[in-house]
Structures are given as structure tokens and as C-alpha cells.
Design an enzyme around this catalytic site. Structure first.
Site, PDB file in Angstrom:
ATOM      1  CB  THR A 181      21.310 -12.329  -8.121  1.00  0.00           C
ATOM      2  OG1 THR A 181      20.336 -12.528  -9.135  1.00  0.00           O
ATOM      3  CG2 THR A 181      21.468 -13.588  -7.303  1.00  0.00           C
ATOM      4  CG  LEU A 182      22.998  -9.793  -1.589  1.00  0.00           C
ATOM      5  CD1 LEU A 182      24.256  -9.033  -2.001  1.00  0.00           C
ATOM      6  CD2 LEU A 182      22.258  -9.041  -0.499  1.00  0.00           C
ATOM      7  CD  GLU A 183      25.831 -15.521  -6.246  1.00  0.00           C
ATOM      8  OE1 GLU A 183      26.930 -15.987  -5.869  1.00  0.00           O
ATOM      9  OE2 GLU A 183      25.442 -15.558  -7.422  1.00  0.00           O
ATOM     10  CB  ALA A 184      24.675 -14.154   1.709  1.00  0.00           C
TER      11      ALA A 184
END
Length: 83
Positions: free
Chosen positions: A53-56
């Protein structure tokens, strides 16, 4: 070793994208609040070990060249090219 394998991709992204990605803020633990997430279900049900999961944030980073500045479209494009 499986525990080390899951840390390779985040490390490589951090190594090339230090202005946008913080390896030190990565969490490789699976808490009870994460058991229903897609990446945990994929791991438990299908044995897929490397789902991330990549959070921005539009608000920017708390480190690097974008410290205390909002992210721009160019920043996100740069981040995408690193990934």
C-alpha cells in the site's frame, strides 16, 4: 528469507526517491486493524507475499525537498517514475 524479501522493494523506492518516500516510516507489521485490507487477505488466502500500500498526501512531506510544501503534479509524476 521472506521477512527480508518484503522490505526490498520499499528500500529500492526509498533509495531512488528520498525526496518523496520514507523507508523509516514503513510498517511491516500486521496489526488487527489491518487484517481486512486487500494486501493482508492476498497474503493469507493466496500466499502473495509482496503486495504493498502506497499512501500519498496532497499536503506534502515532513522531509526532503517538499518539506512544508504542497505536492505538485510534477512531484507525483517524479514519484511515479521512481516506482
Amino acid at each position: 528469507h521472506p521477512a527480508m524479501q518484503q522490505k526490498v522493494l520499499p528500500y529500492l523506492i526509498w533509495d531512488d526517491g528520498k525526496n518523496f518516500f520514507s523507508y523509516n516510516d514503513c510498517s511491516f507489521n500486521i496489526g488487527k486493524n489491518k487484517e481486512g485490507t486487500a494486501r493482508v487477505v492476498l497474503w493469507k488466502e493466496f500466499g502473495i507475499a509482496n503486495s504493498f500500500t502506497l499512501e500519498a498526501s496532497f499536503a506534502g512531506c515532513n522531509f526532503g525537498k517538499r518539506f512544508m510544501n504542497h505536492m505538485t503534479q510534477e512531484d507525483y509524476q517524479d514519484m511515479g517514475s521512481v516506482i
